[in-house]
Structures are given as structure tokens and as C-alpha cells.
Enzyme design. Structure first.
Site, mmCIF file in Angstrom:
data_model
loop_
_atom_site.group_PDB
_atom_site.id
_atom_site.type_symbol
_atom_site.label_atom_id
_atom_site.label_comp_id
_atom_site.label_asym_id
_atom_site.label_seq_id
_atom_site.Cartn_x
_atom_site.Cartn_y
_atom_site.Cartn_z
ATOM 1 N N ASP A 115 0.868 -1.161 0.000
ATOM 2 C CA ASP A 115 0.000 0.000 0.000
ATOM 3 C C ASP A 115 0.917 1.226 0.000
ATOM 4 O O ASP A 115 2.096 1.126 0.346
ATOM 5 C CB ASP A 115 -0.880 -0.029 1.251
ATOM 6 C CG ASP A 115 -1.677 1.245 1.414
ATOM 7 O OD1 ASP A 115 -2.329 1.666 0.441
ATOM 8 O OD2 ASP A 115 -1.634 1.830 2.512
ATOM 9 N N ARG A 116 0.379 2.382 -0.424
ATOM 10 C CA ARG A 116 1.238 3.566 -0.506
ATOM 11 C C ARG A 116 1.150 4.456 0.747
ATOM 12 O O ARG A 116 2.033 4.413 1.584
ATOM 13 C CB ARG A 116 0.901 4.373 -1.777
ATOM 14 C CG ARG A 116 2.029 5.292 -2.221
ATOM 15 C CD ARG A 116 1.572 6.303 -3.257
ATOM 16 N NE ARG A 116 0.935 7.453 -2.621
ATOM 17 C CZ ARG A 116 0.484 8.531 -3.275
ATOM 18 N NH1 ARG A 116 0.569 8.587 -4.583
ATOM 19 N NH2 ARG A 116 -0.062 9.524 -2.616
ATOM 20 N N ASP A 117 0.062 5.213 0.854
ATOM 21 C CA ASP A 117 -0.025 6.210 1.928
ATOM 22 C C ASP A 117 -0.032 5.551 3.309
ATOM 23 O O ASP A 117 -0.849 4.678 3.592
ATOM 24 C CB ASP A 117 -1.281 7.070 1.760
ATOM 25 C CG ASP A 117 -1.259 7.895 0.469
ATOM 26 O OD1 ASP A 117 -0.168 8.066 -0.116
ATOM 27 O OD2 ASP A 117 -2.336 8.353 0.058
ATOM 28 N N THR A 151 -2.248 1.244 -4.998
ATOM 29 C CA THR A 151 -2.691 2.409 -4.246
ATOM 30 C C THR A 151 -4.033 2.947 -4.730
ATOM 31 O O THR A 151 -4.322 2.950 -5.928
ATOM 32 C CB THR A 151 -1.607 3.516 -4.306
ATOM 33 O OG1 THR A 151 -2.054 4.650 -3.562
ATOM 34 C CG2 THR A 151 -1.292 3.948 -5.728
ATOM 35 N N GLN A 157 -6.155 6.260 -5.106
ATOM 36 C CA GLN A 157 -5.932 7.710 -5.143
ATOM 37 C C GLN A 157 -7.181 8.408 -5.670
ATOM 38 O O GLN A 157 -7.227 8.905 -6.796
ATOM 39 C CB GLN A 157 -4.674 8.037 -5.969
ATOM 40 C CG GLN A 157 -3.391 7.509 -5.360
ATOM 41 C CD GLN A 157 -3.106 8.096 -3.968
ATOM 42 O OE1 GLN A 157 -3.441 9.243 -3.698
ATOM 43 N NE2 GLN A 157 -2.502 7.297 -3.084
ATOM 44 N N ARG A 189 -11.412 -1.037 -6.946
ATOM 45 C CA ARG A 189 -11.103 -0.465 -5.635
ATOM 46 C C ARG A 189 -10.899 -1.546 -4.582
ATOM 47 O O ARG A 189 -11.589 -2.552 -4.548
ATOM 48 C CB ARG A 189 -12.216 0.500 -5.195
ATOM 49 C CG ARG A 189 -12.082 1.878 -5.841
ATOM 50 C CD ARG A 189 -13.174 2.835 -5.407
ATOM 51 N NE ARG A 189 -13.209 3.058 -3.977
ATOM 52 C CZ ARG A 189 -12.373 3.866 -3.313
ATOM 53 N NH1 ARG A 189 -11.428 4.524 -3.956
ATOM 54 N NH2 ARG A 189 -12.462 4.015 -2.012
ATOM 55 N N LYS A 190 -9.935 -1.320 -3.704
ATOM 56 C CA LYS A 190 -9.721 -2.220 -2.568
ATOM 57 C C LYS A 190 -11.020 -2.284 -1.752
ATOM 58 O O LYS A 190 -11.687 -1.264 -1.624
ATOM 59 C CB LYS A 190 -8.591 -1.676 -1.678
ATOM 60 C CG LYS A 190 -7.254 -1.547 -2.381
ATOM 61 C CD LYS A 190 -6.244 -0.877 -1.443
ATOM 62 C CE LYS A 190 -4.910 -0.667 -2.148
ATOM 63 N NZ LYS A 190 -3.917 -0.004 -1.256
ATOM 64 N N ASP A 208 -1.815 -0.677 5.739
ATOM 65 C CA ASP A 208 -2.154 -0.046 7.024
ATOM 66 C C ASP A 208 -3.658 0.192 7.167
ATOM 67 O O ASP A 208 -4.079 1.009 7.980
ATOM 68 C CB ASP A 208 -1.380 1.272 7.197
ATOM 69 C CG ASP A 208 -1.921 2.393 6.320
ATOM 70 O OD1 ASP A 208 -2.558 2.092 5.289
ATOM 71 O OD2 ASP A 208 -1.709 3.562 6.674
HETATM 72 MG MG LIG Z 1 -2.642 3.345 3.495
#
Ligand SMILES: [Mg+2]
Length: 182
Positions: free
Chosen positions: A10-12, A54, A56, A103-104, A129
């Protein structure tokens, strides 16, 4: 063609410091999490593919363009490459909630990666996360999911629950060691 396992990230909040409730709209506001370069470099050195997956929605909301997002990811790759830590692929879902099947927690982005690269999915892992990240790993049939505890409500602890990026690395190393010794 020999398949190899991948580690999906995952990114953020995992690769970069979370922007909180908002979005990273410019490359200047994208800040790597301390220690994540070492995690990515370790994965690559072990022979794992590394893939960024990710969400976004800031693009779908019109807060930023696809080109803005591409610029952020280009800067990310340029920063990681000299450290042998660049991602093999980056997949983004920019659609609004309810407007895309990608989408996740949908596993679609992971399946796209497996169509583009010779990835051994049942031997692969994910680091995230958010509950949706862990559910995405389950939906894709991955072997192992690391949950980084942070600002998001914790419902899905994954297979290893950690509270830091060094904890992510330790969890991946323990898992990998168990695989190679088995
Ligand atoms: Mg995240």
C-alpha cells in the site's frame, strides 16, 4: 518462465507518510516513511517483485490530475532506483467509491500485476495499514499479510501486526526465513 513471489505495498501510511484525511497532491508533499527504502531494497535483494497498489481518489474527485499522480510516482521511482529499491510496477485506482470494481478490497490490481509479471501469487505477501489492504490480500489468495498499525481503525490484524517500518521488515524477514527453511 519461472514465477517469483511479490511483495505488494500500500502507498499512503506505508511507503510515504500518510496525508491524513486528504491526498498527496504534489510531489513536494510526498515524504518517504523512514526505513521503507531498506524494506524495499531487502525485498528486491531476496528476489521478490515489489509492486505498489494504491487508491488515489483525489484524481476521481478532481483535486489532482492523472499527470500529477504520474509525476509523484515518477519522482518516487527516481528516488528509489539508485538505492536498488524501485517498484517493478505501480497500480493506482483513481475512481470514486462505487465507481470501479478495482477499488480495494478488490484484488483486481494484484491480478493486473500477475498478468503483467510472472508472479507466484500464492507465495506472495502484502504490507498495508488499512483493513481494506488486508482484505485485498485475502481476496487475492496471498500467503501473508503484514498490518502496520497507524491512524486507521484496526479490524483486520493480518498475519503479523506491527507498529513501525522496522517491524514490517522484521515480520517479512521472519516469514521469508520460515518459507526457506520449510
Ligand atoms: Mg494506506
Amino acid at each position: 518462465m519461472t514465477r517469483r513471489p511479490a511483495i505488494f505495498f500500500d502507498r499512503d501510511g506505508v511507503v510515504n507518510v500518510s496525508p491524513g484525511a486528504g491526498y498527496v497532491l504534489r510531489a513536494a508533499d510526498f515524504h518517504l516513511m523512514p526505513g521503507i527504502v531498506e524494506v524495499l531494497a531487502w525485498c528486491r535483494a531476496q528476489g521478490f517483485f515489489t509492486v505498489l497498489v494504491t487508491s488515489q481518489q483525489g484524481v476521481g474527485k478532481g483535486l489532482m490530475s492523472h499527470a500529477d499522480l504520474d509525476a509523484i510516482h515518477a519522482q518516487l521511482q527516481a528516488t528509489l532506483a539508485p538505492q536498488r529499491a524501485a517498484f517493478d510496477r505501480i497500480y493506482s485506482c483513481t475512481a470514486l467509491a462505487g465507481q470501479s470494481t478495482r477499488r480495494k478490497p478488490s484484488p483486481e490490481m494484484i491480478f493486473e500485476a500477475a498478468a503483467d509479471l510472472p508472479i507466484d501469487l500464492p507465495a506472495s505477501a502484502l504490507v498495508g495499514d488499512h483493513d481494506r489492504d488486508i482484505q485485498m490480500a485475502r481476496n487475492a489468495g496471498l500467503a501473508f499479510a503484514v498490518r502496520l498499525a497507524g491512524e486507521n481503525a484496526l479490524g483486520e490484524p493480518g498475519d503479523a501486526l506491527v507498529d513501525s517500518i522496522p517491524g514490517v521488515l522484521a515480520a517479512l524477514q521472519r516469514w521469508h526465513r520460515a518459507q526457506t527453511e520449510a
